[in-house]
Design an enzyme around this catalytic site. Structure first.
Site, PDB file in Angstrom:
ATOM      1  N   CYS A   1      38.455  43.046  36.893  1.00 20.31           N
ATOM      2  CA  CYS A   1      38.319  41.602  36.694  1.00 20.31           C
ATOM      3  C   CYS A   1      37.584  41.316  35.378  1.00 20.31           C
ATOM      4  CB  CYS A   1      37.559  40.987  37.868  1.00 20.31           C
ATOM      5  SG  CYS A   1      37.218  39.222  37.686  1.00 20.31           S
TER       6      CYS A   1
ATOM      7  N   CYS B   1      42.555  37.674  31.937  1.00 16.69           N
ATOM      8  CA  CYS B   1      42.654  37.868  33.387  1.00 16.69           C
ATOM      9  C   CYS B   1      43.329  39.211  33.640  1.00 16.69           C
ATOM     10  CB  CYS B   1      43.460  36.747  34.032  1.00 16.69           C
ATOM     11  SG  CYS B   1      43.749  36.963  35.806  1.00 16.69           S
TER      12      CYS B   1
END
Length: 362
Positions: free
Chosen positions: A269, A151
């Site tokens: 991302c 992440c």
């Protein structure tokens, strides 16, 4: 004269015997080394009862004499270590959590209690912080070469991770932003694509501190993908609609290059890399993402076959271990997972409730 020749021969034989006595241990050691290098672990190679087996063994030995100095197949191929959120979702090729995204072995280690929401806030509870530290230490013990995260918000924990390992740590693709910035400093802007623009803004000071980059400068254009149809399942842990989302991501990329002199894209991302190729093809511009960032660090540990010393480490067989969220955790740690209720985890926890805290080596 005959007596003189006999004396010389006798003396020569004595010198030769002495030399052989000194040399034999060295020869023996060299032979043992070659045997070990050829895949055998004893003084006598197995299978010597047949001529065919002996011939095959000797051919293998002959090849061993031709390898480059320094080659040691006992040196394992470099591995990527990935710290995983306590976040159970269907991942697809291109996602960091999918081992098919990489051309080298990957080891995953989940952090019980580290949910996406907690990671996004950048603040862990003391209990979760200890689990995070254990994850870093476990990956280190398992022999990985580089540690990253699944992440982009794990940049919040970049410095913490670095305190518990001497390995290169790149918890987010943002770690390569300084190099990208230097490469296009005088000619254009960099578009930073993120899942949610508003969620990335609180990381401004952190990015400036760790990466030395001021994202508020005109050099950067922040682009949120929260409104892209087909990409929105990311926010509820569901499977992305790749064909639909690809159209939206490419449309955003084309729009931003019409509005700004963009020289390259950085996808922050970790679920954006499946769309990198489509953006490269549409814009003819470079796209850096979580996969290229991992490649950058990992390839520094791998043999370059085109020049220099070759074959100095073991090759990778291309086999990828199947991973389920919670693997590599102790039974006690598995119980602390908050986003998975699979039978695999429940059964393993029940069966190993009294087990010690030694993690499974994957």
């Amino acid at each position: 004269q005959n007596r003189s020749q006999a004396a010389l021969l006798k003396r020569g034989a004595s010198i030769l015997a002495s030399w052989l006595a000194m040399a034999m241990p060295c020869w023996s050691g060299c032979f043992d080394w070659v045997v070990r290098r050829s895949g055998h672990d004893g003084a006598a190679a197995p299978g010597f009862h047949s001529a065919a087996a002996q011939e095959a063994f000797l051919k293998k030995l002959s090849k061993s004499f031709r390898v480059a100095p320094g080659r040691d197949p006992c040196v394992p191929h470099a591995k990527l270590g990935v710290v995983r959120l306590d976040y159970n979702y269907p991942h697809q090729p291109g996602d960091v959590d999918n081992a098919e995204s990489f051309e080298y072995p990957v080891v995953y280690r989940a952090v019980p209690g580290l949910t996406f929401e907690m990671c996004q806030r950048g603040v862990m509870t003391p209990e979760v912080e200890q689990e995070f530290i254990k994850a870093i230490e476990d990956l280190d013990k398992q022999g990985v070469s580089v540690i990253t995260g699944d992440c982009g918000f794990m940049l919040w924990f970049q410095n913490l991770a670095g305190q518990f390992t001497d390995l290169p740590v790149s918890m987010s693709s943002l770690c390569v932003l300084p190099a990208i910035t230097a490469s296009v400093w005088n000619h254009g802007k960099i578009a930073i694509f993120t899942a949610n623009k508003e969620s990335l803004e609180p990381m401004h000071d952190l990015i400036k501190s760790i990466c030395g980059v001021e994202t508020h400068e005109d050099k950067y254009v922040l682009v949120g993908c929260e409104d892209v149809p087909g990409f929105d399942p990311i926010f509820v842990g569901e499977e992305l609609n790749l064909p639909l989302a690809e159209k939206g991501i490419v449309a955003k990329a084309m729009q931003v290059i019409r509005e700004h002199p963009i020289r390259g894209f950085l996808f922050e991302c970790t679920q954006l890399p499946p769309f990198s190729d489509a953006v490269r093809a549409a814009t003819h511009k470079p796209v850096w993402d979580a996969i290229t960032a991992a490649d950058f660090f990992l390839h520094a540990f791998v043999d370059n076959p085109r020049f220099g010393l070759n074959d100095w480490h073991a090759s990778w067989d291309g086999e990828r271990d199947k991973y389920v969220l919670g693997d590599c955790l102790t039974p006690a740690s598995k119980k602390r997972l908050v986003t998975i209720k699979r039978g695999h985890t429940v059964e393993a926890s029940a069966a190993g409730a009294a087990a010690d805290e030694t993690p499974k080596i994957c």
